[in-house]
Design a protein around this motif. Structure first.
Motif, PDB file in Angstrom:
ATOM      1  N   ASN A  60     -10.214   6.109  -2.156  1.00 51.45           N
ATOM      2  CA  ASN A  60      -9.959   7.330  -2.924  1.00 51.45           C
ATOM      3  C   ASN A  60      -9.160   6.953  -4.166  1.00 51.45           C
ATOM      4  O   ASN A  60      -7.997   6.572  -4.069  1.00 51.45           O
ATOM      5  CB  ASN A  60      -9.190   8.334  -2.083  1.00 51.45           C
ATOM      6  N   SER A  62      -8.609   8.989  -6.846  1.00 48.94           N
ATOM      7  CA  SER A  62      -8.228  10.174  -7.612  1.00 48.94           C
ATOM      8  C   SER A  62      -6.712  10.264  -7.712  1.00 48.94           C
ATOM      9  O   SER A  62      -6.052  11.095  -7.091  1.00 48.94           O
ATOM     10  CB  SER A  62      -8.789  11.442  -6.964  1.00 48.94           C
ATOM     11  N   TYR A  63      -6.133   9.360  -8.515  1.00 51.52           N
ATOM     12  CA  TYR A  63      -4.686   9.257  -8.663  1.00 51.52           C
ATOM     13  C   TYR A  63      -4.182  10.116  -9.816  1.00 51.52           C
ATOM     14  O   TYR A  63      -4.824  10.194 -10.868  1.00 51.52           O
ATOM     15  CB  TYR A  63      -4.285   7.813  -8.957  1.00 51.52           C
ATOM     16  N   GLY A  64      -3.006  10.722  -9.620  1.00 56.31           N
ATOM     17  CA  GLY A  64      -2.306  11.372 -10.707  1.00 56.31           C
ATOM     18  C   GLY A  64      -1.527  10.347 -11.522  1.00 56.31           C
ATOM     19  O   GLY A  64      -1.448   9.169 -11.151  1.00 56.31           O
ATOM     20  N   ALA A  86      -5.714   9.832 -15.476  1.00 56.77           N
ATOM     21  CA  ALA A  86      -5.422  10.555 -14.241  1.00 56.77           C
ATOM     22  C   ALA A  86      -6.610  11.383 -13.760  1.00 56.77           C
ATOM     23  O   ALA A  86      -7.310  12.016 -14.553  1.00 56.77           O
ATOM     24  CB  ALA A  86      -4.206  11.460 -14.451  1.00 56.77           C
ATOM     25  N   ARG A  87      -6.836  11.326 -12.441  1.00 55.06           N
ATOM     26  CA  ARG A  87      -7.865  12.121 -11.758  1.00 55.06           C
ATOM     27  C   ARG A  87      -9.284  11.827 -12.244  1.00 55.06           C
ATOM     28  O   ARG A  87     -10.157  12.683 -12.160  1.00 55.06           O
ATOM     29  CB  ARG A  87      -7.575  13.619 -11.885  1.00 55.06           C
ATOM     30  N   GLN A  88      -9.501  10.609 -12.725  1.00 54.41           N
ATOM     31  CA  GLN A  88     -10.838  10.170 -13.152  1.00 54.41           C
ATOM     32  C   GLN A  88     -11.166   8.891 -12.384  1.00 54.41           C
ATOM     33  O   GLN A  88     -10.983   7.782 -12.894  1.00 54.41           O
ATOM     34  CB  GLN A  88     -10.865   9.928 -14.654  1.00 54.41           C
ATOM     35  N   PRO A  89     -11.634   9.017 -11.139  1.00 48.58           N
ATOM     36  CA  PRO A  89     -11.784   7.851 -10.264  1.00 48.58           C
ATOM     37  C   PRO A  89     -12.612   6.719 -10.851  1.00 48.58           C
ATOM     38  O   PRO A  89     -12.249   5.546 -10.716  1.00 48.58           O
ATOM     39  CB  PRO A  89     -12.442   8.438  -9.013  1.00 48.58           C
TER      40      PRO A  89
END
Length: 206
Positions: A60, A62-64, A86-89
């Motif tokens: 996963n 999807s990190y901030g 951020a939130r763009q895997p």
């Protein structure tokens, strides 16, 4: 040594999930010499932590912003850069895995294509190639195979055997096993709790 009811208690996880995994795990453990209660307890504890009790087979990403800075400070040296990713895997995978682990440069698609998968997450083209050859599976061409129970279980057991983790399990060196898998001691309290539970259930307690 391993059936669905015992696996459900050991992870712990729903019985339905355990039924899906008990056979592939038992076969993979036999294939790669994870064949004593001591070895099985250490292996299943580590696998349980890495996969969230057999629930997650794909990294996963999807990190901030804060998590990006904390996890990869060299790749995200400023708050501004972290906010941009951020939130763009897919972009994150390319940034952190591009140009390393046998992958092509950032933007080649390899960082995303060869992100962590499996029960002990293989990461990077070189690992997919190495363990594809060991297992006789086309992992480099079809990386998504590592999200299926059979290949996921076999890849984890093959990694365990190839990295000498049976010997560490025999010696009771659980911390060293974590370091060899994780590169540090991330999540060690949970890993230890799982190990103690597995040893009790499998009859491997000293």
């Amino acid at each position: 040594m391993l059936d669905a009811a015992r696996l459900a208690r050991l992870m712990p996880c729903p019985v339905g999930r355990a039924e899906r995994w008990a056979g592939p795990l038992a076969e993979a453990m036999r294939e790669f010499g994870i064949d004593t209660p001591v070895r099985a307890a250490a292996f299943l504890a580590q696998v349980g932590h890495e996969s969230g009790s057999l629930a997650y087979l794909e990294e996963n990403l999807s990190y901030g912003p804060e998590a990006l800075r904390r996890t990869w400070p060299a790749r995200f040296p400023t708050d501004e850069l972290a906010r941009q990713f951020a939130r763009q895997p897919e972009r994150i995978a390319e940034r952190v895995y591009g140009g390393r682990l046998g992958n092509g440069p950032e933007g080649s698609g390899d960082g995303w294509r060869y992100r962590g998968r499996g029960l002990i997450q293989l990461t990077g083209r070189s690992h997919y190639r190495e363990f594809g050859q060991r297992l006789g599976l086309p992992l480099e061409a079809r990386p998504e195979l590592l999200t299926e129970p059979g290949p996921a279980a076999r890849s984890a057991a093959a990694y365990w055997e190839a990295r000498g983790l049976n010997a560490l399990a025999d010696a009771g060196q659980f911390e060293a096993i974590t370091r060899r898998i994780n590169g540090g001691l991330h999540g060690q309290p949970d890993r230890l709790a799982r190990w103690h539970r597995a040893r009790k259930i499998l009859g491997a307690s000293p």
